[in-house]
Design a protein around this motif. Sequence first.
Motif, short mmCIF file in Angstrom:
data_model
loop_
_atom_site.label_atom_id
_atom_site.label_comp_id
_atom_site.label_asym_id
_atom_site.label_seq_id
_atom_site.Cartn_x
_atom_site.Cartn_y
_atom_site.Cartn_z
N GLU A 183 0.85 -1.19 0.00
CA GLU A 183 0.00 0.00 0.00
C GLU A 183 0.89 1.24 0.00
OE1 GLU A 183 -0.50 -1.61 3.42
OE2 GLU A 183 -1.34 -3.31 2.36
N ASP A 184 0.61 2.14 -0.91
CA ASP A 184 1.26 3.44 -0.96
C ASP A 184 0.14 4.46 -1.08
OD1 ASP A 184 2.62 5.78 -1.48
OD2 ASP A 184 4.00 4.90 -2.94
N VAL A 185 -0.18 5.14 0.03
CA VAL A 185 -1.35 6.02 0.09
C VAL A 185 -0.91 7.40 0.56
CG1 VAL A 185 -3.65 6.37 1.05
CG2 VAL A 185 -2.82 4.04 0.65
N ALA A 186 -1.33 8.44 -0.16
CA ALA A 186 -1.01 9.81 0.23
C ALA A 186 -2.27 10.65 0.26
CB ALA A 186 -0.01 10.42 -0.75
N VAL A 187 -2.34 11.55 1.24
CA VAL A 187 -3.40 12.54 1.34
C VAL A 187 -2.74 13.90 1.40
CG1 VAL A 187 -5.36 13.38 2.69
CG2 VAL A 187 -4.91 10.93 2.56
N LYS A 188 -3.11 14.80 0.46
CA LYS A 188 -2.44 16.09 0.39
C LYS A 188 -3.43 17.24 0.19
CE LYS A 188 0.52 14.90 -2.91
NZ LYS A 188 1.68 14.99 -3.83
N LEU A 189 -3.10 18.37 0.78
CA LEU A 189 -3.82 19.62 0.57
C LEU A 189 -2.97 20.50 -0.33
CD1 LEU A 189 -6.24 21.50 1.28
CD2 LEU A 189 -4.82 22.35 3.19
N GLY A 190 -3.55 20.96 -1.44
CA GLY A 190 -2.78 21.72 -2.41
C GLY A 190 -3.36 23.07 -2.72
N ARG A 191 -2.50 23.92 -3.24
CA ARG A 191 -2.87 25.29 -3.61
C ARG A 191 -2.34 25.59 -5.00
NH1 ARG A 191 -5.86 30.13 -2.82
NH2 ARG A 191 -4.59 31.86 -3.52
N ASP A 192 -3.22 25.99 -5.91
CA ASP A 192 -2.82 26.41 -7.25
C ASP A 192 -2.26 27.83 -7.17
OD1 ASP A 192 -3.75 24.03 -8.35
OD2 ASP A 192 -5.77 24.84 -8.64
N LEU A 193 -1.04 28.01 -7.69
CA LEU A 193 -0.38 29.30 -7.63
C LEU A 193 -0.51 30.09 -8.92
CD1 LEU A 193 2.91 28.24 -5.81
CD2 LEU A 193 0.78 29.07 -4.81
N GLY A 194 -1.03 29.44 -9.97
CA GLY A 194 -1.12 30.10 -11.26
C GLY A 194 0.07 29.77 -12.14
N ARG A 195 -0.10 30.00 -13.46
CA ARG A 195 0.95 29.72 -14.44
C ARG A 195 1.40 28.25 -14.43
NH1 ARG A 195 3.12 34.30 -16.75
NH2 ARG A 195 2.55 36.28 -15.75
N GLY A 196 0.49 27.35 -14.00
CA GLY A 196 0.79 25.93 -14.01
C GLY A 196 1.49 25.39 -12.79
N TRP A 197 1.73 26.22 -11.78
CA TRP A 197 2.44 25.79 -10.57
C TRP A 197 1.46 25.47 -9.45
CZ3 TRP A 197 7.51 24.75 -10.69
CH2 TRP A 197 8.26 25.32 -11.71
N THR A 198 1.76 24.40 -8.71
CA THR A 198 0.95 23.98 -7.56
C THR A 198 1.87 23.55 -6.42
OG1 THR A 198 -0.80 23.17 -9.02
CG2 THR A 198 -0.83 22.38 -6.76
N LEU A 199 1.55 23.96 -5.21
CA LEU A 199 2.23 23.50 -4.01
C LEU A 199 1.27 22.65 -3.19
CD1 LEU A 199 4.17 26.67 -2.75
CD2 LEU A 199 5.11 24.68 -3.95
N ALA A 200 1.80 21.62 -2.53
CA ALA A 200 0.95 20.75 -1.71
C ALA A 200 1.74 20.19 -0.54
CB ALA A 200 0.37 19.61 -2.55
N ALA A 201 1.02 19.81 0.50
CA ALA A 201 1.64 19.19 1.68
C ALA A 201 0.65 18.18 2.25
CB ALA A 201 2.00 20.23 2.73
#
Length: 197
Positions: free
Chosen positions: A148-166
């Motif tokens: 099992e490889d399971v991830a749960v992440k909260l992300g934010r779109d920054l615009g211009r195709g960039w996204t940050l998540a944790a």
Amino acid sequence: LSLRELAGSGPWASGRVYLTWQAGRRHGLRLLLAPFTLTETGVPETALGFAGASYSAGQTVQATYTFNSYRLSYRYTAHEGRRTTAWIGLTAKVRDAVIALEQGATSSRKDDLGFVPLVHLAGQWRPAPHWYLGVDADVIAGGPGRAEDVAVKLGRDLGRGWTLAAGYRMVEGGADVASVYSFAWLHSMVFSIRRSW
């Protein structure tokens, strides 16, 4: 042999790279490169026997654990709504695993290179503009082993195709067969950056 008792429980840093190609509105491919190796030393309280070699208690042992994972996934967009998206698919995984011990002139290792088919499941919910909560999993269970490889992440779109998540990732599994008994359970805090074109 418990590597946790011998080498501790971390934390250790690791990284992974995803390359995703959306071939059509509903069909996509994803390649994952996830190398992971750690080397630690410890002093066993009792004598150890591993892969045909014996290791004395009370003397330093160097332990190396490698679990490199390479995967190719086919992803089908099963649902695409205004706020929610769901994917289902299949993953072909190649694992390159090594456990090695060394104490003075004594050393031994166990290698395991093999193929594992996995089921891919993923989903995403957008509660507000530019924000998303996502879950991503490659899993299989049954027979003498599981993965099992399971991830749960909260992300934010920054615009211009960039996204940050944790978020949080859990990797667990192993095999109990005639040639090897090996199970691992790893917990991770994850931080990711994504670029889309």
